[in-house]
Scaffold this motif. Structure first.
Motif, PDB file in Angstrom:
ATOM      1  N   ARG A  45      46.855  62.133   7.165  1.00 46.02           N
ATOM      2  CA  ARG A  45      47.224  60.709   6.666  1.00 46.02           C
ATOM      3  C   ARG A  45      46.842  60.022   7.824  1.00 46.02           C
ATOM      4  O   ARG A  45      47.127  58.900   7.766  1.00 46.02           O
ATOM      5  N   ASP A  64      46.064  59.273   1.259  1.00 43.28           N
ATOM      6  CA  ASP A  64      47.227  58.673   1.149  1.00 43.28           C
ATOM      7  C   ASP A  64      47.875  58.997  -0.041  1.00 43.28           C
ATOM      8  O   ASP A  64      47.923  58.302  -1.170  1.00 43.28           O
ATOM      9  N   ALA A  72      51.012  59.056  -1.134  1.00 41.91           N
ATOM     10  CA  ALA A  72      52.062  58.122  -1.486  1.00 41.91           C
ATOM     11  C   ALA A  72      51.538  57.175  -2.394  1.00 41.91           C
ATOM     12  O   ALA A  72      52.266  56.576  -3.283  1.00 41.91           O
ATOM     13  N   ALA A  73      50.281  56.659  -2.070  1.00 42.41           N
ATOM     14  CA  ALA A  73      49.545  55.595  -3.014  1.00 42.41           C
ATOM     15  C   ALA A  73      48.722  56.428  -3.793  1.00 42.41           C
ATOM     16  O   ALA A  73      48.041  55.715  -4.638  1.00 42.41           O
ATOM     17  N   CYS A 122      52.225  70.508   0.846  1.00 44.82           N
ATOM     18  CA  CYS A 122      53.135  69.153   1.157  1.00 44.82           C
ATOM     19  C   CYS A 122      54.523  69.267   1.019  1.00 44.82           C
ATOM     20  O   CYS A 122      54.803  69.894  -0.038  1.00 44.82           O
ATOM     21  N   ASP A 181      65.494  61.416  -2.382  1.00 42.19           N
ATOM     22  CA  ASP A 181      64.148  60.998  -2.886  1.00 42.19           C
ATOM     23  C   ASP A 181      63.088  61.227  -2.259  1.00 42.19           C
ATOM     24  O   ASP A 181      61.998  61.344  -2.804  1.00 42.19           O
ATOM     25  N   GLU A 182      63.052  61.095  -0.879  1.00 40.74           N
ATOM     26  CA  GLU A 182      61.976  61.547  -0.150  1.00 40.74           C
ATOM     27  C   GLU A 182      61.587  63.024  -0.286  1.00 40.74           C
ATOM     28  O   GLU A 182      60.525  63.562  -0.352  1.00 40.74           O
ATOM     29  N   ARG A 193      59.515  62.775  -3.668  1.00 42.47           N
ATOM     30  CA  ARG A 193      58.362  62.158  -3.425  1.00 42.47           C
ATOM     31  C   ARG A 193      57.433  62.955  -2.737  1.00 42.47           C
ATOM     32  O   ARG A 193      56.060  62.804  -2.870  1.00 42.47           O
ATOM     33  N   SER A 194      57.746  63.486  -1.452  1.00 36.39           N
ATOM     34  CA  SER A 194      56.994  64.151  -0.553  1.00 36.39           C
ATOM     35  C   SER A 194      56.335  65.462  -1.024  1.00 36.39           C
ATOM     36  O   SER A 194      55.292  65.732  -0.613  1.00 36.39           O
ATOM     37  N   ASP A 218      54.354  63.374  -5.275  1.00 35.38           N
ATOM     38  CA  ASP A 218      53.346  62.435  -5.010  1.00 35.38           C
ATOM     39  C   ASP A 218      52.011  63.234  -4.581  1.00 35.38           C
ATOM     40  O   ASP A 218      50.677  62.863  -5.245  1.00 35.38           O
ATOM     41  N   PRO A 219      51.780  64.285  -3.351  1.00 37.36           N
ATOM     42  CA  PRO A 219      50.732  64.731  -3.172  1.00 37.36           C
ATOM     43  C   PRO A 219      50.215  65.731  -4.362  1.00 37.36           C
ATOM     44  O   PRO A 219      48.672  65.771  -4.547  1.00 37.36           O
ATOM     45  N   THR A 240      48.404  63.698  -6.746  1.00 30.68           N
ATOM     46  CA  THR A 240      47.113  63.007  -6.437  1.00 30.68           C
ATOM     47  C   THR A 240      46.265  64.055  -6.286  1.00 30.68           C
ATOM     48  O   THR A 240      45.121  63.751  -6.746  1.00 30.68           O
TER      49      THR A 240
END
Length: 297
Positions: free
Chosen positions: A32, A44, A46-47, A65, A80-81, A84-85, A88-89, A92
């Protein structure tokens, strides 16, 4: 093989990437921050930012991840983290693969023993249902995100056990106490912790790259052990007593719901698929593993 790895800086990722490189594989690390070498590619997650071109020609993708489960108190933001952690990866990576005409043949995306929740004294295999609780929900959604990879990709979701290492990892706080002779079991100690040594989990991931297994795979040692036994074996290998038990109410007072899910829940996990496919453990018994943790061979 050419392998793209996400989460290569963690305990498992660092050991696994070193092993794969020593075995002659080419490892491209997703990072990252600005890349420091040609073996790194910035992304990235998260995006949802990942150039699919970096997966062109890769034989496999390994996704490790995820924010540390026990690193901080479980506030709403932290929970929540944790979701998402991981999600999200995984999403993606799966989305990037869907953009390729010839995606990697294998996608190994980590899951965890927490999938089974608190299963008590019953053995759990890959066929066992998901349990209750936050960790079970995370693992269910995590594995579902991995299955978004395109058709033709062999998706493996290793449900990893507690990793025993000589420093850091899940025992990062317990080992120093045991070395000092002031540690002991947690709760009544009858809860089962699935476990595996760091060299063996790296070997298992390397094994899964070329095996025919797909879907969930329990990645643990073949010997089940409750916390009383685990702590006793580690203390014996360190030549220290382990008499100071931490009662469950005290753990809940200090750690809240994290204590129930991380320390007091029980998963008597059986690595049925690894055993059936001929995987060989370097440390199959807890006594041998404890000697290794204490500094032996």
């Amino acid at each position: 093989m050419r392998i793209v790895m996400a989460g290569s800086s963690g305990l498992i990722g660092s050991d696994l990437s070193s092993r794969l490189i020593s075995d002659g594989h080419e490892v491209t690390r997703l990072v990252r921050r600005p890349p420091k070498s040609a073996a790194e590619v910035r992304w990235d997650p998260a995006a949802g930012g990942l150039d699919p071109a970096c997966l062109e020609g890769a034989d496999a993708v390994i996704n490790l991840c995820g924010a540390g489960i026990g690193d901080r108190p479980w506030t709403r933001r932290r929970i929540d983290e944790l979701f998402r952690s991981r999600l999200d990866p995984t999403r993606t990576l799966a989305a990037a693969m869907r953009h390729l005409d010839a995606p990697p043949k294998v996608f190994i995306s980590q899951s965890g023993a927490g999938y089974y929740g608190d299963a008590g004294q019953d053995f759990v295999t890959e066929e066992s249902p998901a349990g209750a609780g936050i960790m079970a929900r995370i693992c269910v959604e995590w594995e579902a995100a991995a299955r978004e990879a395109p058709p033709g990709v062999r998706v493996v979701t290793p449900r990893s056990a507690v990793v025993l290492s000589r420093s850091g990892g899940a025992l990062g706080r317990l080992l120093p106490l045991l070395r000092a002779g002031v540690g002991g079991p947690l709760g009544n100690g009858r809860q089962y912790w699935p476990w595996i040594t760091l060299p063996d989990i790296s070997s298992a991931f390397a094994f899964l790259l070329t095996s025919g297994l797909s879907g969930p795979v329990n990645v643990s040692a073949p010997q089940a052990a409750d916390v009383n036994t685990l702590v006793a074996e580690l203390a014996a290998a360190l030549h220290r007593p382990a008499l100071l038990r931490a009662p469950a109410p005290a753990l809940r007072l200090v750690m809240g719901k994290l204590a129930d899910e991380l320390l007091l829940s029980s998963q008597r996990m059986e690595p049925a698929l690894l055993q059936g496919d001929g995987f060989t453990w370097q440390h199959p018994s807890l006594r041998v593993a404890a000697r290794w943790v204490a500094g032996g061979s």
